[in-house]
Write an enzyme that holds these catalytic residues in place. Structure first.
Site, short mmCIF file in Angstrom:
data_model
loop_
_atom_site.label_atom_id
_atom_site.label_comp_id
_atom_site.label_asym_id
_atom_site.label_seq_id
_atom_site.Cartn_x
_atom_site.Cartn_y
_atom_site.Cartn_z
N ASN A 28 27.81 60.75 -28.05
CA ASN A 28 26.73 61.26 -27.19
C ASN A 28 26.85 60.69 -25.78
OD1 ASN A 28 25.94 58.61 -27.58
ND2 ASN A 28 23.77 59.08 -27.85
N SER B 240 26.75 57.67 -24.64
CA SER B 240 25.78 56.65 -24.28
C SER B 240 26.42 55.49 -23.51
CB SER B 240 25.07 56.11 -25.53
OG SER B 240 26.00 55.56 -26.44
N THR B 241 27.68 55.16 -23.82
CA THR B 241 28.33 54.08 -23.07
C THR B 241 28.52 54.47 -21.62
OG1 THR B 241 29.46 53.18 -25.02
CG2 THR B 241 30.40 52.65 -22.87
N ASP C 237 24.46 62.58 -31.58
CA ASP C 237 23.94 61.22 -31.63
C ASP C 237 23.89 60.75 -33.08
OD1 ASP C 237 22.32 58.89 -31.53
OD2 ASP C 237 21.25 59.66 -29.78
N THR D 184 31.03 42.25 -35.65
CA THR D 184 31.48 41.25 -34.70
C THR D 184 31.50 39.86 -35.33
OG1 THR D 184 30.86 40.07 -32.66
CG2 THR D 184 29.10 41.18 -33.84
N SER E 287 22.58 36.89 -29.60
CA SER E 287 21.92 37.86 -28.73
C SER E 287 21.26 38.89 -29.63
CB SER E 287 22.93 38.55 -27.80
OG SER E 287 23.73 39.47 -28.53
N TYR F 164 21.87 42.00 -29.51
CA TYR F 164 22.99 42.83 -29.97
C TYR F 164 23.63 42.25 -31.22
CZ TYR F 164 28.00 43.69 -30.35
OH TYR F 164 29.26 43.92 -30.85
N HIS F 165 23.94 40.95 -31.20
CA HIS F 165 24.59 40.33 -32.35
C HIS F 165 23.67 40.33 -33.57
CE1 HIS F 165 27.19 38.63 -29.11
NE2 HIS F 165 28.13 38.88 -30.01
N LYS G 197 23.84 43.56 -35.36
CA LYS G 197 25.04 43.64 -36.19
C LYS G 197 24.84 42.89 -37.51
CE LYS G 197 28.08 45.79 -33.45
NZ LYS G 197 28.87 46.97 -33.82
N VAL H 88 35.33 39.10 -21.54
CA VAL H 88 35.74 38.01 -20.66
C VAL H 88 37.14 38.19 -20.10
CG1 VAL H 88 36.45 36.54 -22.62
CG2 VAL H 88 35.87 35.50 -20.42
N ASN I 17 39.01 41.00 -19.77
CA ASN I 17 39.02 42.14 -18.85
C ASN I 17 38.35 41.76 -17.53
OD1 ASN I 17 40.17 43.46 -21.00
ND2 ASN I 17 38.64 45.08 -21.12
N TYR J 174 31.88 30.62 -17.47
CA TYR J 174 30.50 30.28 -17.78
C TYR J 174 30.43 28.85 -18.32
CZ TYR J 174 29.38 35.32 -17.46
OH TYR J 174 29.20 36.61 -17.04
N GLU K 148 24.09 29.31 -25.65
CA GLU K 148 25.15 29.12 -26.63
C GLU K 148 25.66 27.69 -26.57
OE1 GLU K 148 28.30 31.81 -25.59
OE2 GLU K 148 28.66 30.87 -23.64
#
Length: 384
Positions: free
Chosen positions: A32, A34-35, A74, A143, A179, A181-182, A185, A237, A239, A254, A327
């Protein structure tokens, strides 16, 4: 095999589609976009220019002589998932998730979107499989960040024995995500385990480390490029460091830079996924796979990128900046790998440093695209 790729327009989805189609498999892609919208939302774009899906499919036909089917849809729309599952594919590859930790930490709305998109999409797939195609192999991209950084070797299994007080039982391998996001998952993995237990669905749950790279053997024309994100929200990181190097921006580490992660190249990731698809688990099995080639600290990665850039005549510095994430900066890290080595993966070690040099060479012609977005490389999202 007939294989559905949810998230075909993404960094991994597109090169996997090219690999499968090139080797004679019937590929149906769903996306869809979205990215693309999420990257545009934060003011960025892919360093490597990518065409529309129509242009990509046409290029695959003209350059490689392959046909790839595509449905714009979607994964959170059960009607779309149901339509695809009615084709009774041999395998479904689930990449159609919000994949950025910083994006999930931007605010409440982005956290809610991450949970809604990721968890509902996975539930749609397992219910559609149960009702329409229970023998379909579900391969889900998770992940290694689900586990956090525990002070023990991370087993490549779903369950482990635990003693609490004077009682022993089996529990799910402990997780402590870093996070929203994590955490989404983590809940995906729990839901896949439960669907497997309830209905005997066949599942490969991949826990992968950060991916880097610009090429696979199928990407032989710029019209076949996969995306290359480099901004603070979507860029991983390595990239991000490579993009910084080609515009003379300091490599921004970081915190202390001692955080360790398991990394894998784009080519190795696609090789591994292809191997797992063509060597599925036993019917009704829930298989956990740790997918990474080597572990490095982020400061080690910065030095590797700086040295590769120097070989190409680019002089860049390394700067330590305040870590925007919550972290551990020094920790033990050892996810066990058995499944992929048992299938013959990682027998020949690729030269990580040479791969970084190829990445730099590939993005140098597009440095103007990175330079134009220089202002969004530094972190704008903070966990606290």
């Amino acid at each position: 095999m007939k294989i559905v790729i949810f998230g075909i327009d993404g960094y991994l989805g597109w090169p996997l589609a090219l690999r499968l189609a090139a080797r004679g498999h019937d590929v149906i892609g769903v996306d869809n976009y979205s990215t693309r919208r999420g990257v545009e939302e934060v003011g960025s774009w892919s360093a490597l220019p990518i065409g529309t899906m129509e242009e990509r499919l046409r290029a695959a036909k003209e350059v490689m002589g392959v046909d790839i089917s595509f449905i714009e849809g979607d994964v959170t729309d059960y009607g779309v998932v149901k339509k695809v599952m009615q084709e009774k594919p041999d395998a479904v590859v689930h990449f159609a998730e919000q994949k950025s930790a910083p994006y999930s930490m931007m605010d409440l709305d982005h956290a809610k979107y991450t949970f809604t998109n990721n968890i509902i999409g996975t539930l749609n797939i397992v219910y559609a499989a149960r009702d329409l195609s229970p023998r379909t192999h579900i391969l889900k991209m998770g992940t290694l960040g689900e586990y956090g950084t525990p002070n023990f070797d991370i087993p490549e299994t779903a369950m482990v024995k635990a003693i609490i007080g004077d009682r022993e039982d089996e529990i799910v391998v402990p997780r402590w995500a870093g996070s929203w996001y994590h955490w989404s998952k983590v809940y995906d993995s729990y839901n896949l385990m439960y669907a497997n237990k309830l209905w005997g669905l066949t599942v490969t749950d991949i826990h992968q480390g950060p991916v880097y790279g610009t090429r696979t053997p199928e990407i032989i024309d710029e019209r076949l490029f996969t995306r290359f994100d480099f901004d603070d929200v979507w860029g991983t990181v390595i990239n991000r460091y490579c993009a910084q190097a080609v515009i003379g921006h300091p490599l921004t580490v970081y915190g202390s830079g001692k955080q360790i992660r398991g990394f894998i190249s784009l080519e190795d990731s696609i090789d591994s996924i292809y191997l797992l698809l063509t060597h599925p688990p036993e019917e009704g099995e829930y298989r956990v796979v740790h997918q990474y080639r080597e572990a490095h600290s982020v400061i080690e990665i910065a030095h590797i990128v700086r040295n590769a850039a120097a070989e190409l005549g680019m002089e860049v510095s390394i700067d330590h900046i305040q870590n925007p994430r919550a972290e551990k900066e020094e920790h033990y890290y050892n996810p066990i790998r058995r499944v992929l080595p048992s299938l013959g993966m990682f027998g020949l070690r690729k030269d990580f440093r040479s791969e970084v040099k190829v990445m730099l060479q590939d993005i140098i012609p597009y440095r103007h695209r990175i330079e134009e977005k220089r202002s969004i490389i530094m972190p704008r999202v903070r966990w606290r």
